[in-house]
Motif scaffolding. Structure first.
Motif, PDB file in Angstrom:
ATOM      1  N   SER A 187    -103.939  52.094 106.583  1.00  0.00           N
ATOM      2  CA  SER A 187    -103.941  51.851 104.928  1.00  0.00           C
ATOM      3  C   SER A 187    -105.120  51.278 104.710  1.00  0.00           C
ATOM      4  CB  SER A 187    -102.641  51.210 104.928  1.00  0.00           C
ATOM      5  OG  SER A 187    -102.690  49.938 105.095  1.00  0.00           O
ATOM      6  N   THR A 231    -104.527  48.671 102.753  1.00  0.00           N
ATOM      7  CA  THR A 231    -104.079  47.202 103.013  1.00  0.00           C
ATOM      8  C   THR A 231    -104.862  46.750 104.366  1.00  0.00           C
ATOM      9  OG1 THR A 231    -102.080  47.829 101.637  1.00  0.00           O
ATOM     10  CG2 THR A 231    -102.064  45.751 102.805  1.00  0.00           C
ATOM     11  N   THR A 259    -104.164  44.633  89.423  1.00  0.00           N
ATOM     12  CA  THR A 259    -104.191  45.340  90.772  1.00  0.00           C
ATOM     13  C   THR A 259    -102.801  45.185  91.457  1.00  0.00           C
ATOM     14  OG1 THR A 259    -105.421  45.712  92.691  1.00  0.00           O
ATOM     15  CG2 THR A 259    -105.165  43.337  91.823  1.00  0.00           C
ATOM     16  N   LEU A 260    -102.822  45.771  92.551  1.00  0.00           N
ATOM     17  CA  LEU A 260    -101.739  46.147  93.245  1.00  0.00           C
ATOM     18  C   LEU A 260    -101.675  44.541  94.381  1.00  0.00           C
ATOM     19  CD1 LEU A 260     -99.523  48.313  93.969  1.00  0.00           C
ATOM     20  CD2 LEU A 260    -101.139  48.732  96.016  1.00  0.00           C
ATOM     21  N   SER A 318    -101.665  44.518  97.121  1.00  0.00           N
ATOM     22  CA  SER A 318    -102.377  44.732  98.424  1.00  0.00           C
ATOM     23  C   SER A 318    -103.641  44.191  98.252  1.00  0.00           C
ATOM     24  CB  SER A 318    -102.675  46.272  98.695  1.00  0.00           C
ATOM     25  OG  SER A 318    -101.359  46.741  99.138  1.00  0.00           O
ATOM     26  N   THR A 319    -104.418  44.009  97.372  1.00  0.00           N
ATOM     27  CA  THR A 319    -105.613  43.404  96.886  1.00  0.00           C
ATOM     28  C   THR A 319    -105.688  42.012  97.417  1.00  0.00           C
ATOM     29  OG1 THR A 319    -105.907  44.820  95.077  1.00  0.00           O
ATOM     30  CG2 THR A 319    -107.748  43.305  95.251  1.00  0.00           C
ATOM     31  N   VAL A 366    -111.849  45.419  92.055  1.00  0.00           N
ATOM     32  CA  VAL A 366    -111.180  46.796  92.070  1.00  0.00           C
ATOM     33  C   VAL A 366    -111.844  47.703  91.129  1.00  0.00           C
ATOM     34  CG1 VAL A 366    -108.987  48.202  91.753  1.00  0.00           C
ATOM     35  CG2 VAL A 366    -108.983  45.581  92.779  1.00  0.00           C
ATOM     36  N   ASP A 392    -112.498  46.638  96.678  1.00  0.00           N
ATOM     37  CA  ASP A 392    -111.376  47.343  96.802  1.00  0.00           C
ATOM     38  C   ASP A 392    -111.075  48.715  96.117  1.00  0.00           C
ATOM     39  OD1 ASP A 392    -108.641  48.822  96.650  1.00  0.00           O
ATOM     40  OD2 ASP A 392    -107.571  46.795  96.206  1.00  0.00           O
ATOM     41  N   ALA A 429    -109.978  51.532  96.428  1.00  0.00           N
ATOM     42  CA  ALA A 429    -108.717  52.451  96.989  1.00  0.00           C
ATOM     43  C   ALA A 429    -108.622  53.632  95.935  1.00  0.00           C
ATOM     44  CB  ALA A 429    -107.422  51.585  96.756  1.00  0.00           C
ATOM     45  N   HIS A 430    -109.170  53.203  94.744  1.00  0.00           N
ATOM     46  CA  HIS A 430    -109.075  54.261  93.627  1.00  0.00           C
ATOM     47  C   HIS A 430    -110.413  55.446  93.580  1.00  0.00           C
ATOM     48  CE1 HIS A 430    -106.338  52.162  90.527  1.00  0.00           C
ATOM     49  NE2 HIS A 430    -105.927  52.215  91.960  1.00  0.00           N
ATOM     50  N   SER A 457    -108.388  54.146 100.119  1.00  0.00           N
ATOM     51  CA  SER A 457    -106.877  54.551 100.360  1.00  0.00           C
ATOM     52  C   SER A 457    -106.763  55.737 100.439  1.00  0.00           C
ATOM     53  CB  SER A 457    -106.105  53.692  99.269  1.00  0.00           C
ATOM     54  OG  SER A 457    -104.828  54.323  99.567  1.00  0.00           O
ATOM     55  N   HIS A 498    -103.520  56.985 100.517  1.00  0.00           N
ATOM     56  CA  HIS A 498    -102.035  57.157 100.202  1.00  0.00           C
ATOM     57  C   HIS A 498    -101.709  58.347  99.306  1.00  0.00           C
ATOM     58  CE1 HIS A 498     -98.615  55.882  97.872  1.00  0.00           C
ATOM     59  NE2 HIS A 498     -98.273  55.230  99.066  1.00  0.00           N
ATOM     60  N   LYS A 500    -103.430  58.951  95.933  1.00  0.00           N
ATOM     61  CA  LYS A 500    -105.092  58.925  95.439  1.00  0.00           C
ATOM     62  C   LYS A 500    -105.386  60.238  95.741  1.00  0.00           C
ATOM     63  CE  LYS A 500    -104.798  54.370  96.001  1.00  0.00           C
ATOM     64  NZ  LYS A 500    -103.542  53.850  95.695  1.00  0.00           N
ATOM     65  N   GLU A 524    -100.378  58.420 104.427  1.00  0.00           N
ATOM     66  CA  GLU A 524    -100.981  56.894 104.540  1.00  0.00           C
ATOM     67  C   GLU A 524    -102.124  57.099 105.292  1.00  0.00           C
ATOM     68  OE1 GLU A 524     -99.042  54.458 103.217  1.00  0.00           O
ATOM     69  OE2 GLU A 524     -97.002  55.072 103.138  1.00  0.00           O
TER      70      GLU A 524
HETATM   71  C1  LIG Z   1    -103.268  52.259  96.370  1.00  0.00           C
HETATM   72  C2  LIG Z   1    -104.192  51.011  96.436  1.00  0.00           C
HETATM   73  C3  LIG Z   1    -103.956  50.075  97.681  1.00  0.00           C
HETATM   74  C4  LIG Z   1    -103.266  50.154  98.716  1.00  0.00           C
HETATM   75  O1  LIG Z   1    -103.594  51.279  99.410  1.00  0.00           O
HETATM   76  P1  LIG Z   1    -102.745  51.709 100.686  1.00  0.00           P
HETATM   77  O2  LIG Z   1    -103.538  52.856 101.332  1.00  0.00           O
HETATM   78  O3  LIG Z   1    -101.506  51.887 100.632  1.00  0.00           O
HETATM   79  O4  LIG Z   1    -102.681  50.416 101.449  1.00  0.00           O
HETATM   80  C5  LIG Z   1    -104.785  48.841  97.366  1.00  0.00           C
HETATM   81  N1  LIG Z   1    -105.436  48.501  96.189  1.00  0.00           N
HETATM   82  C6  LIG Z   1    -105.277  49.429  95.019  1.00  0.00           C
HETATM   83  C7  LIG Z   1    -105.837  49.029  93.809  1.00  0.00           C
HETATM   84  C8  LIG Z   1    -104.637  50.586  95.378  1.00  0.00           C
HETATM   85  O5  LIG Z   1    -104.433  51.260  94.192  1.00  0.00           O
END
Ligand SMILES: *Cc1c(COP(=O)(O)O)cnc(C)c1O
Length: 380
Positions: free
Chosen positions: A60, A62, A86-87, A89-90, A132, A158, A160-161, A182, A184, A187, A193
């Motif tokens: 992931s 994360t 943000t989520l 996870s950041t 992010v 980060d 992820a996007h 990410s 996920h 995305k 995942e």
């Molecule tokens: C989706 C997302 C994550 C987490 O991604 P995972 O692959 O599910 O761990 C982290 N940061 C941001 C900004 C996200 O949108």
């Protein structure tokens, strides 16, 4: 009364058909654990397309951030500047290392973190800045990079996007010491995942290979540099099955097609909703010309929470799964209990006014028109 129509989801995981082909091919190789053929193929793809020289496919985004936190040797007392919009996870990977999170505010015109807010939060305890790239729209990286350099801080994207998005012609993911992507299902490119750590700082190369392999020097063994591998450091299992990598590779081979489609939809929304922007009923994202986004999210902004919530209710009632985004981290119960009340006006403004519209690869133009029509109907 308008005709009832089928539900339009906010997102549907992208599927191209190529994934199954590669998964069965991976199965027939008889090797489906980590570091297989498809993991390598994905890494080669990223190297060629974005010049990501050193990548780790992780379970992931994360996990990729957790790897970064371990590599930076984040410890108790360190301060990490993280955007609040943000989520979890950041921030969580640094909380796990017992760091203190210092939340930075958003910009007025973008949900992205504000450079001024970062600058005013730097202290002698600050160890790193995390940014992010919201909706695949780049943060103000020139300014943030110079802040990090001037204060000798690590910079983590980060991202992820942000796969296939650019800042001043440089791919996002190449601008920090580390970047985390990410895959996920929500995305643009997915394997259900999954994630990826991009390492741009050479200092960490060797140790990263050990930390992701349960603390062993197995990668050196695989490269035939040593005859047996052993436990040499702390670590975890930050690798993915080659079945997952095969799925991901199927998507990467269709990256252009997927991105073209998403961008078409993004532009259609933008053009069709422009009238409402001109009439000041809503605000559309006004993206700088030096930023090339990747159509990860199409969002609009309302003037206040009351109107936003009413618009969401109207769309949801009519079968359109539009959504708000991010309950900001600084107001979460977890942070409030430990840190008390924090005020970040711009973040709170975004939390209260943003609306994400359905956008996914298999979406139809008819679905998009339905969404647009309902937004117009609301404002009439
Ligand atoms: C989706 C997302 C994550 C987490 O991604 P995972 O692959 O599910 O761990 C982290 N940061 C941001 C900004 C996200 O949108």
């Amino acid at each position: 009364m308008s005709e009832p129509h089928h539900l339009i989801p906010l997102n549907r995981p992208c599927f191209t058909g190529k994934e199954l082909e590669y998964i069965s091919s991976a199965l027939y190789t008889g090797k489906i654990a980590g570091d297989g053929i498809f993991t390598l193929k994905c890494q080669e793809f990223f190297k060629k397309k974005y010049h990501f020289k050193k990548t780790f496919l992780t379970p992931s985004c994360t996990d990729a951030l957790e790897m970064a936190a371990l590599l930076m040797e984040i410890k108790k007392g360190d301060e990490i500047i993280v955007p609040s919009f943000t989520l979890s996870s950041t921030a969580n990977p640094f909380i796990l290392r017992e760091a203190k999170i210092i939340f930075a505010d958003s910009q007025k015109k973008f949900p992205n973190v504000s450079v001024e807010s970062i600058a005013e939060k730097i202290t002698h305890k600050t160890k790193a800045i995390v940014v992010v790239h919201y909706a695949g729209i780049a943060c103000e990286m020139s300014e943030i990079i110079s802040l990090a350099k001037k204060n000798n801080l690590f910079l983590i994207e980060d991202a992820a996007h942000a796969l296939d998005a650019y800042y001043k012609n440089k791919p996002l993911g190449l601008l920090g010491d580390f970047a985390a992507f990410s895959f996920h299902e929500t995305k643009n490119i997915t394997c259900g995942e999954g994630g990826m750590l991009v390492l741009n700082n050479k200092k960490f190369m060797e140790r990263a290979e050990i930390i992701c392999q349960k603390g062993t020097d197995r990668i050196r063994f695989l490269k035939k540099e040593i005859v047996k591998y052993q436990w040499t450091d702390i670590g975890s299992s930050f690798v993915i099955s080659d079945l997952t990598a095969a799925f991901l590779y199927g998507q990467l081979m269709n990256l252009k097609k997927i991105q073209r489609r998403r961008m078409q939809f993004w532009k259609m929304y933008f053009d069709k909703l422009s009238v409402l922007h001109q009439e000041r009923k809503i605000l559309l994202p006004q993206i700088h010309d030096y930023v090339k986004h990747n159509a990860h999210i199409f969002y609009i902004q309302c003037h206040n929470k009351k109107e936003r919530d009413a618009l969401l209710r109207h769309l949801n009632k009519n079968g359109i799964c539009a959504a708000f985004h991010y309950s900001s981290l600084h107001t979460s119960s977890f942070i409030r209990q430990q840190y008390g009340k924090i005020s970040l006006p711009q973040t709170e403004q975004w939390e209260n006014t943003i609306v994400r519209l359905p956008l996914f690869f298999q979406m139809s133009e008819k679905q998009l028109d339905t969404v647009v029509k309902e937004i117009f109907r609301f404002f009439q």
